[in-house]
Design an enzyme around this catalytic site. Sequence first.
Site, PDB file in Angstrom:
ATOM      1  N   ALA A   6       0.624  -1.300  -0.157  1.00 41.82           N
ATOM      2  CA  ALA A   6      -0.061   0.018  -0.187  1.00 41.82           C
ATOM      3  C   ALA A   6       0.632   1.135   0.272  1.00 41.82           C
ATOM      4  O   ALA A   6       0.323   2.303   0.709  1.00 41.82           O
ATOM      5  CB  ALA A   6      -0.811   0.215   0.796  1.00 41.82           C
ATOM      6  N   ASP A  10      -2.506  -2.200  -2.595  1.00 40.83           N
ATOM      7  CA  ASP A  10      -3.433  -0.865  -3.348  1.00 40.83           C
ATOM      8  C   ASP A  10      -2.874  -0.398  -3.893  1.00 40.83           C
ATOM      9  O   ASP A  10      -3.729   1.025  -4.470  1.00 40.83           O
ATOM     10  CB  ASP A  10      -3.427  -0.448  -1.669  1.00 40.83           C
ATOM     11  CG  ASP A  10      -4.929   0.422  -1.507  1.00 40.83           C
ATOM     12  OD1 ASP A  10      -6.089   0.430  -2.027  1.00 40.83           O
ATOM     13  OD2 ASP A  10      -4.373   2.376  -0.872  1.00 40.83           O
ATOM     14  N   GLU A  13      -2.925   3.102 -13.140  1.00 42.19           N
ATOM     15  CA  GLU A  13      -4.214   3.593 -12.456  1.00 42.19           C
ATOM     16  C   GLU A  13      -5.243   4.261 -13.177  1.00 42.19           C
ATOM     17  O   GLU A  13      -5.069   5.321 -13.622  1.00 42.19           O
ATOM     18  CB  GLU A  13      -4.107   3.517 -10.829  1.00 42.19           C
ATOM     19  CG  GLU A  13      -2.562   3.266  -9.769  1.00 42.19           C
ATOM     20  CD  GLU A  13      -2.966   4.095  -8.727  1.00 42.19           C
ATOM     21  OE1 GLU A  13      -3.776   4.528  -8.054  1.00 42.19           O
ATOM     22  OE2 GLU A  13      -2.230   3.621  -7.822  1.00 42.19           O
ATOM     23  N   HIS A  41      -6.050   2.276  -4.856  1.00 47.10           N
ATOM     24  CA  HIS A  41      -5.214   2.937  -3.957  1.00 47.10           C
ATOM     25  C   HIS A  41      -6.416   3.941  -2.796  1.00 47.10           C
ATOM     26  O   HIS A  41      -6.588   4.943  -2.928  1.00 47.10           O
ATOM     27  CB  HIS A  41      -5.248   4.352  -5.341  1.00 47.10           C
ATOM     28  CG  HIS A  41      -3.692   4.962  -4.497  1.00 47.10           C
ATOM     29  ND1 HIS A  41      -2.795   5.002  -5.697  1.00 47.10           N
ATOM     30  CD2 HIS A  41      -3.440   5.304  -3.782  1.00 47.10           C
ATOM     31  CE1 HIS A  41      -1.844   5.859  -5.217  1.00 47.10           C
ATOM     32  NE2 HIS A  41      -1.749   5.535  -3.647  1.00 47.10           N
ATOM     33  N   ILE A  42      -6.788   2.524  -1.650  1.00 47.47           N
ATOM     34  CA  ILE A  42      -7.806   3.643  -0.477  1.00 47.47           C
ATOM     35  C   ILE A  42      -7.102   4.176   0.504  1.00 47.47           C
ATOM     36  O   ILE A  42      -7.688   3.997   1.568  1.00 47.47           O
ATOM     37  CB  ILE A  42      -8.884   2.805  -0.967  1.00 47.47           C
ATOM     38  CG1 ILE A  42      -9.159   1.453  -0.620  1.00 47.47           C
ATOM     39  CG2 ILE A  42      -9.619   3.055  -2.259  1.00 47.47           C
ATOM     40  CD1 ILE A  42      -9.896   1.023   0.004  1.00 47.47           C
ATOM     41  N   GLY A  43      -5.767   2.793   0.054  1.00 40.49           N
ATOM     42  CA  GLY A  43      -4.811   3.438   1.764  1.00 40.49           C
ATOM     43  C   GLY A  43      -5.688   4.307   3.072  1.00 40.49           C
ATOM     44  O   GLY A  43      -5.312   3.968   3.934  1.00 40.49           O
ATOM     45  N   GLY A  44      -5.054   5.884   1.954  1.00 41.27           N
ATOM     46  CA  GLY A  44      -5.454   6.520   2.637  1.00 41.27           C
ATOM     47  C   GLY A  44      -6.416   7.411   2.878  1.00 41.27           C
ATOM     48  O   GLY A  44      -6.501   8.777   3.333  1.00 41.27           O
TER      49      GLY A  44
END
Lengths: 176, 217
Positions: A5, A31, A36, A59-62
């Site tokens: 991630a 992630d 992308e 790409h939703i880690g944060g």
Amino acid sequence: MLINASRGNVVDLDALAEALRSRRIGGAAIDVFPVEPRSNNDEFLSPLRGLDQCILTPHIGGSTDEAQENIGVEVAEKLTRYSDNGTTTSAVNFPEVALPEHDGKHRLLHVHQNIPGVMSAINQVFSENNVNVSGQYLQTMGDTGYVVIDIEADYSKVLITSLTAIEGTLRTRVLF
Amino acid sequence: MKQQSLQKSKIKFLLLEGIHPSAIDALAKAGYDNVVCCPEALPTEELMAEIKDAHFVGIRSRTQLSAKVIEAAPRLVAIGCFCIGTNQVDLEAASRNGIPVFNAPFSNTRSVAELVMTEVILLLRGVPQRSAAAHRGEWQKTADGSHECRGKTLGIIGYGNIGMQLGVIAEGLGMKVIYFDIESKLPLGNAQPKATLSSLLEDAHVVSLHVPQHAST
């Protein structure tokens, strides 16, 4: 098991897909990707699609409400600190200068092209105007130089006009 | 009242893309109340009109601050990217015009660490493949290959803000934490540094990456 991630380019996804198929790696959670989709309407393409033992997330880690709230405070404070005090710590494209308080003094901020002669021209302006400099902070990064000068005298229009007229000047600002 | 170089009420902040209200509160706390908010990204023409008299602009990832836009903002003092990345800003044009760009590289630390921790557990239990199978009508009830995370070793590559936060959470759940970093970092809790990447890979049951994008990574 492998989890990534962090950044999309640090894992070879073809090699990972192969390692998952051959069960050399038991499972993975990815992630971030080398490429992308530009928007939520574009298709996500990856050699990892269809491998059930791999968690794929966009790409939703944060991406949480709490992180958004923290971001609001963190960036707003960096902007007000630069506005109030001139500090540029952690700027991504700019010389980083961490400055003390400047109570009772006038602070001049001078952003200029990082070329020889600018600093001596600046210092000459002060000596010609008989102004005592109480603190000076200089940092450069690439083509940009940033110098902050605290003076004991009241800022005068003449001083700032002379500083702005120096060749290579990009921006000047006064704080008091 | 203390005399100021420029009255704070005359300093205009333009915040685009529905930036979190916490930003407006933080600005107000510092005495700045001339804030124009917009819930969306603006098309270039409108953006150029709005930014013309702005001293500060705050954006997220969708607003493109090209050289053309930056040059249309003669009063702009600084740019705030209320996100992690700064690719949407022409950084060189900003520096060329004497404008610093700020972002929020650490604000999402906890969010990332929590997601990674849940994934460690899901993977150790084989949840992804069993969930996918169940969606297809397959029933894979078995204990084979499923493990608790307690007592297992988590290998963290890159022991920065996120790596450290993850290590703390993982220890709370009873995992043994080892890490590898190119710089020597003081461990939090009982985490143990490894001298080489390969020794970390040998000992870890689960490996999580927390490295920057760089030629060496």
